[in-house]
Scaffold this motif. Structure first.
Motif, short mmCIF file in Angstrom:
data_model
loop_
_atom_site.label_atom_id
_atom_site.label_comp_id
_atom_site.label_asym_id
_atom_site.label_seq_id
_atom_site.Cartn_x
_atom_site.Cartn_y
_atom_site.Cartn_z
N ALA A 90 0.83 -1.21 0.00
CA ALA A 90 0.00 0.00 0.00
C ALA A 90 0.86 1.26 0.00
O ALA A 90 0.56 2.23 -0.70
N ILE A 91 1.94 1.24 0.77
CA ILE A 91 2.84 2.40 0.80
C ILE A 91 3.42 2.64 -0.59
O ILE A 91 3.46 3.78 -1.07
N THR A 92 3.87 1.57 -1.25
CA THR A 92 4.48 1.73 -2.58
C THR A 92 3.48 2.27 -3.59
O THR A 92 3.82 3.09 -4.45
N ARG A 93 2.24 1.80 -3.51
CA ARG A 93 1.22 2.32 -4.42
C ARG A 93 0.96 3.80 -4.18
O ARG A 93 0.82 4.59 -5.12
N GLU A 94 0.90 4.19 -2.92
CA GLU A 94 0.57 5.57 -2.59
C GLU A 94 1.69 6.55 -2.91
O GLU A 94 1.42 7.74 -3.15
N ILE A 95 2.94 6.10 -2.92
CA ILE A 95 4.03 7.03 -3.22
C ILE A 95 4.27 7.18 -4.72
O ILE A 95 5.09 8.01 -5.13
N GLN A 96 3.59 6.41 -5.54
CA GLN A 96 3.88 6.45 -6.97
C GLN A 96 3.68 7.82 -7.61
O GLN A 96 4.52 8.24 -8.43
N PRO A 97 2.63 8.59 -7.29
CA PRO A 97 2.53 9.93 -7.89
C PRO A 97 3.71 10.82 -7.55
O PRO A 97 4.25 11.50 -8.44
N SER A 98 4.15 10.82 -6.29
CA SER A 98 5.29 11.66 -5.92
C SER A 98 6.58 11.11 -6.50
O SER A 98 7.50 11.88 -6.83
N LEU A 99 6.68 9.79 -6.66
CA LEU A 99 7.86 9.20 -7.29
C LEU A 99 7.94 9.62 -8.76
O LEU A 99 9.01 10.01 -9.24
N ARG A 100 6.81 9.55 -9.46
CA ARG A 100 6.80 9.99 -10.87
C ARG A 100 7.23 11.45 -10.98
O ARG A 100 8.02 11.82 -11.85
N SER A 101 6.68 12.28 -10.10
CA SER A 101 7.01 13.71 -10.13
C SER A 101 8.49 13.94 -9.86
O SER A 101 9.15 14.75 -10.53
N ALA A 102 9.02 13.21 -8.87
CA ALA A 102 10.44 13.37 -8.53
C ALA A 102 11.34 12.94 -9.68
O ALA A 102 12.36 13.60 -9.96
N ILE A 103 10.99 11.85 -10.35
CA ILE A 103 11.80 11.39 -11.48
C ILE A 103 11.74 12.41 -12.62
O ILE A 103 12.75 12.71 -13.27
N SER A 104 10.55 12.94 -12.87
CA SER A 104 10.39 13.93 -13.95
C SER A 104 11.22 15.17 -13.70
O SER A 104 11.65 15.84 -14.65
N ASN A 105 11.43 15.51 -12.42
CA ASN A 105 12.16 16.75 -12.08
C ASN A 105 13.66 16.55 -11.96
O ASN A 105 14.38 17.50 -11.65
N LEU A 106 14.15 15.34 -12.19
CA LEU A 106 15.59 15.10 -12.10
C LEU A 106 16.33 15.83 -13.20
O LEU A 106 15.87 15.91 -14.34
#
Length: 475
Positions: A90-106
Motif C-alpha cells: 500500500a505504501i508503494t502504491r501511494e508514493i507512486q505519484p510523488s515518485l513519478r514527479s520526482a523522477i520527472s524533475n531530475l
C-alpha cells in the motif's frame, strides 16, 4: 539532461535495514563503477532516529543524491491490523505519484530503477519512463522460494502447513512450510496473495541484485540462474553490504565496558528493531544467561502478550513499557559486573566489531547476519518472523556458523537449561565452539575478497553496470 554515466535510482522500503543496504549499494556504484545515484527516501509519517542518522551521514559524504518523498497516509487503504507485506504494498502504491514527479524533475536522465523487495508495484513506474528495472533482494534461498512460489501455488492443494512432505525447491534445501515465513501459513489470507504476487512481479524485472556472494550459497545461486522454474531473470550476487563502522563524536559507554573485558568473552543479544519476546521467554533467557555465567550485552525490549509478534503488531505485556520490569527479581543485582542490559538503541556494528565480542544471539535478520559474519562472530540463531527461520537453518545446518535451539523459538518457549547450554557452545573452548569460530572466519575472509576488484561480487556488479551502460548507449 543526458549523461555519459549511468544514472541509478534507488527506492528502499521504510526501515533502517532496507536503507542501509541501498546506501551501501549506491556508494559502491559511485565509487567503483562510475555511476550517478539518486536515492529516494520513503517513510509513512516520520523518520526514525536510525533512519535520520543514516541519511545525514549519507548527505555528508556527498556520494549520492538524497530525495525525500512526502509521507503517505495508508490508514484508509488497508485494515488497521493488516500484515506487513500488505502495508508495504500500500505504501508503494501511494508514493507512486510523488515518485513519478520526482523522477520527472531530475536534472539527469535515469538509466535504471532499483527497488526494494517490498516495492515491486513501483516497477510499473520504470516502464513508464522506459528505463531498466531491478529488484534488490537480501539473500538467495528466500529469493528462490519467492520466485518458485507461483509453481508451488499451482501444484499444491490445501494449506502448505498441512502437507506431510517438506516443500522442495530446485537447487535448495527442502523446507518445512512453517519455516517459510508467516505469509505462507494461511493461503486464504490477503497477505499470502500479496506475497505470491510480489514473486511473480520480480520475474518480470530486468535483473535481481542479491546482498550475498558466490561462496556463501553457490548451490542456490547456480539453480536460480540455470533452472527454468525460476524464470529467466538475471541474478547478480553483489554483496555483502553492511553498515560500516563510523567514527562518532560521542562514544557509547557500552564500548568503554567492552574495552575492559577479555577477548571474545561477551555475547551480544539483540532481536532487531521490531523483534519481541514473550514475558515468559524473557524470564527463561535471563535465567539461561545467569546460569551460563557468560559476559553479555542484552538489548531488551518490553515483551508481547502473544508469542513473537511479527512486525508492527507489538502488544505490550501486562507490566507496561518498562522492559526492566520483566526481568526476574534480583537478576540485575546478581549479574552486576557480568553483563549489561540496554533498553535503548545500541551501536550494533561497533559492538560486533569489538575484539571482546565473541558471540551473537540474533533474530537472524539478513543485515544482522552479514554484520556478524563479516566481523567473525558466530551466532546463536533465534528467528522470530519473516524469512529469519530460513536464514537460521542456512547458518546452522549448511554454513556451520550458528547453533540453534531444538524447538524453534517461533513454536515454543526455549528453556533456561537449553539456553545455558547453547551460550556455552557458542562461547566455549570445546570443539564445537572452535569449529564455529573457524568457519565464520573463513566466511569473513571470503566475503571481504568477493568485494575487491577481481572478486565475484565486484565482477557481478561490473556485469550489472555493463547492462546499464548498454541501455545508456541505446538511448
Amino acid at each position: 539532461m543526458e549523461s555519459s554515466k549511468p544514472h541509478a535510482l534507488l527506492l528502499p522500503s521504510p526501515g533502517v535495514g532496507h536503507l542501509v543496504r541501498h546506501l551501501e549499494l549506491g556508494n559502491r556504484l559511485v565509487a567503483y563503477h562510475n555511476f550517478y545515484v539518486t536515492l529516494f527516501v520513503v517513510f509513512e509519517s516520520h523518520l526514525s532516529a536510525g533512519e535520520s542518522q543514516l541519511i545525514q551521514s549519507a548527505k555528508a559524504q556527498k556520494l549520492i543524491d538524497i530525495v525525500e518523498l512526502p509521507p503517505v497516509d495508508i490508514s484508509g487503504k488497508v485494515e488497521p491490523d493488516a500484515q506487513f507485506f500488505t502495508k508495504q504494498a500500500a505504501i508503494t502504491r501511494e508514493i507512486q505519484p510523488s515518485l513519478r514527479s520526482a523522477i520527472s524533475n531530475l536534472t539527469l536522465s535515469p538509466t535504471a530503477l532499483i527497488i526494494d523487495l517490498f516495492a515491486t508495484p513501483a516497477l510499473d513506474v520504470a516502464d513508464e519512463f522506459h528505463i531498466l528495472k531491478f529488484v534488490f533482494y537480501p539473500s538467495a534461498w528466500p529469493l528462490s522460494l519467492r520466485l518458485y512460489l507461483p509453481i508451488l501455488d499451482k501444484e499444491i492443494r490445501g494449506q502448505y502447513v498441512d502437507q506431510k512432505e517438506p516443500l522442495k525447491i530446485p537447487g535448495c534445501m527442502s523446507i518445512q512450510p512453517e519455516d517459510a515465513g508467516s505469509p505462507m501459513l494461511d493461503r486464504t489470507k490477503h497477505e499470502y496473495h500479496v506475497f505470491l504476487q510480489r514473486g511473480s512481479e520480480m520475474r518480470m524485472s530486468d535483473g535481481i541484485l542479491l546482498n550475498t556472494w558466490e561462496d556463501l550459497d553457490s548451490m542456490t545461486l547456480k539453480a536460480l540462474r540455470e533452472d527454468e522454474s525460476f524464470g529467466s531473470v538475471p541474478i547478480y550476487a553483489v554483496g555483502p553490504f553492511v553498515r560500516p563502522v563510523e567514527p562518532s563524536a560521542s562514544r557509547s559507554n557500552l564500548l568503554d565496558w567492552l574495552d575492559e573485558q577479555p577477548s571474545e568473552s561477551v555475547i551480544y543479544i539483540s532481536f532487531g528493531s521490531v523483534g519481541f519476546l514473550s514475558a515468559q521467554q524473557i524470564t527463561e533467557l535471563a535465567f539461561g544467561l545467569e546460569l551460563s555465567q557468560q559476559r553479555f550485552i542484552w538489548v531488551l525490549r518490553p515483551p508481547s502478550k502473544k508469542k513473537n509478534m511479527p512486525v508492527k503488531r507489538h502488544v505490550l505485556g501486562d507490566k507496561g513499557n518498562d522492559a526492566l520490569d520483566y526481568l526476574p527479581d534480583g537478576f540485575l543485582t546478581r549479574t552486576q559486573g557480568l553483563g549489561l542490559v540496554v533498553t535503548q538503541w545500541a551501536p550494533q556494528v561497533d559492538i560486533l566489531s569489538h575484539p571482546s565480542t565473541g558471540g551473537f544471539l540474533s533474530h537472524c535478520g539478513w543485515n544482522s547476519t552479514l554484520e556478524s559474519i563479516l566481523n567473525g562472530v558466530p551466532l546463536l540463531a533465534w528467528p522470530l518472523y519473516a524469512e529469519q527461520s530460513m536464514n537460521a537453518i542456512l547458518l546452522s545446518e549448511k554454513l556451520g556458523v550458528a547453533v540453534s535451539p531444538k524447538v524453534a523459538p517461533t513454536r515454543g518457549v526455549v528453556g533456561r537449561e537449553e539456553i545455558e547450554m547453547l551460550v556455552r557452545k557458542v562461547m566455549g573452548d570445546q570443539e564445537e565452539g572452535k569449529a564455529l569460530r573457524a568457519r565464520v572466519m573463513e566466511l569473513k575472509v571470503s566475503g571481504e575478497k568477493a568485494l575487491i576488484e577481481g572478486g565475484s561480487s565486484f565482477n557481478a556488479m561490473s556485469q550489472f553496470a555493463k547492462q546499464c551502460e548498454i541501455k545508456l548507449l541505446r538511448n
